[in-house]
Design a protein around this motif. Structure first.
Motif, PDB file in Angstrom:
ATOM      1  N   THR A   1      -5.932   7.063  -0.275  1.00  0.00           N
ATOM      2  CA  THR A   1      -4.957   6.135   0.862  1.00  0.00           C
ATOM      3  C   THR A   1      -5.834   5.693   1.718  1.00  0.00           C
ATOM      4  O   THR A   1      -6.458   6.257   2.325  1.00  0.00           O
ATOM      5  CB  THR A   1      -3.332   6.437   1.219  1.00  0.00           C
TER       6      THR A   1
ATOM      7  N   THR B   1      -5.802  -3.336   4.396  1.00  0.00           N
ATOM      8  CA  THR B   1      -5.237  -1.787   3.901  1.00  0.00           C
ATOM      9  C   THR B   1      -5.222  -0.948   5.060  1.00  0.00           C
ATOM     10  O   THR B   1      -4.355   0.391   4.580  1.00  0.00           O
ATOM     11  CB  THR B   1      -6.665  -1.998   2.754  1.00  0.00           C
TER      12      THR B   1
ATOM     13  N   VAL C   1      -6.340   4.345  -9.514  1.00  0.00           N
ATOM     14  CA  VAL C   1      -5.617   4.392  -7.910  1.00  0.00           C
ATOM     15  C   VAL C   1      -3.539   4.346  -8.145  1.00  0.00           C
ATOM     16  O   VAL C   1      -2.519   5.212  -7.149  1.00  0.00           O
ATOM     17  CB  VAL C   1      -6.189   3.024  -6.632  1.00  0.00           C
TER      18      VAL C   1
ATOM     19  N   ASN D   1      -4.323   0.933  -0.669  1.00  0.00           N
ATOM     20  CA  ASN D   1      -6.211   1.329  -1.778  1.00  0.00           C
ATOM     21  C   ASN D   1      -6.960  -0.397  -1.373  1.00  0.00           C
ATOM     22  O   ASN D   1      -6.048  -1.420  -2.342  1.00  0.00           O
ATOM     23  CB  ASN D   1      -6.104   2.300  -2.427  1.00  0.00           C
TER      24      ASN D   1
ATOM     25  N   SER E   1      -1.913   1.448   5.093  1.00  0.00           N
ATOM     26  CA  SER E   1      -1.955   2.554   4.858  1.00  0.00           C
ATOM     27  C   SER E   1      -0.942   4.149   5.932  1.00  0.00           C
ATOM     28  O   SER E   1      -0.046   4.238   5.339  1.00  0.00           O
ATOM     29  CB  SER E   1      -2.924   2.959   4.660  1.00  0.00           C
TER      30      SER E   1
END
Length: 246
Positions: free
Chosen positions: A234, A166, A225, A181, A170
């Motif tokens: 993020t 993640t 989100v 996220n 991002s």
């Protein structure tokens, strides 16, 4: 207008439990929703029927996240049906509840294949179609950040990998205003993890609230989100765990 009007979401493992709750909540917020499932055609059809009965749009696609061709086909079917892809929720996952030294290599491979490889495959496929400003949401676990639950060693390791995936992804997709996220549930009551019995006692004791959460608690955070109010969030790992990691 609802927050997700004119948006299209794809939820993996959306036929039951947390995935089904997420699909229903995103649809309630205005999104057209595609869910994938491996088994349980009736359960998947039931989710679609409930969304449509409430005035939403949904389809169910049989697709195993470890099958590259099936994953690509699921993404293409979503785009073909609804015209675009704005939100991906990587919910499909598996846990083997067993002491690590007793876990077979085949079981370890299965956990890694679904929880990590499957997430990678689906995310890569979705990114080819995702619109700028899109949302990629992982369903990780609080044990991917802090481990206090016995017999989940392999599972927690895969969810720790998703946490770092993640954060890394991002930065790579930020130029397209795509956010990534990781929503990390704690003890959530589902058919596979009921809030009763010996297994539930230790999980409740690890929480600050001394209780299980509901699938709707997770779905609410995912919906936030996925929405416009979370455009500056993020690379985050967001727990919904009743204070398990407090």
């Amino acid at each position: 207008m609802s927050k997700l009007t004119n948006k299209v979401a794809l939820v993996t493992g959306g036929s039951r439990g947390i995935g089904a709750a997420i699909a229903k909540r995103l649809a309630a917020d205005g999104a057209s929703v595609a869910i994938t499932y491996t088994k349980g055609v009736d359960a998947a059809a039931s989710v679609v029927k409930e969304i449509e009965s409430a005035g939403g749009k949904a389809i169910a696609i049989q697709s195993d996240v470890v099958d590259v061709d099936a994953v690509k086909a699921a993404v293409e079917k979503t785009v073909e049906t609804f015209g675009q892809l704005d939100v991906l929720v990587n919910n499909a996952g598996i846990a083997i509840v067993k002491r690590f030294e007793e876990t077979t290599l085949e079981e370890i491979d299965r956990v890694i294949d679904i929880n990590i490889r499957g997430t990678f495959i689906m995310t890569q496929a979705a990114l080819k179609y995702m619109k700028d400003g899109g949302r990629i949401i992982m369903i990780g676990s609080c044990v991917g950040e802090r481990m206090m639950t016995p017999k989940l060693v392999s599972y927690s390791a895969t969810k720790g990998a998703i946490k770092m995936f993640t954060q890394g992804l991002s930065r790579e997709v930020a130029s397209r205003s795509i956010t990534v996220n990781n929503v990390q549930p704690g003890p959530i009551e589902t058919d596979l993890n009921p809030a009763t019995g010996d297994w539930a006692v230790s999980q409740k004791n690890n929480t600050a609230l001394n209780r299980y959460g509901s699938v709707d608690d997770v779905a609410a955070l995912v919906a936030f989100v996925a929405g416009p109010e979370a455009s500056y969030i993020t690379g985050a790992n967001l727990t919904v765990d009743g204070g398990t990691n407090a």
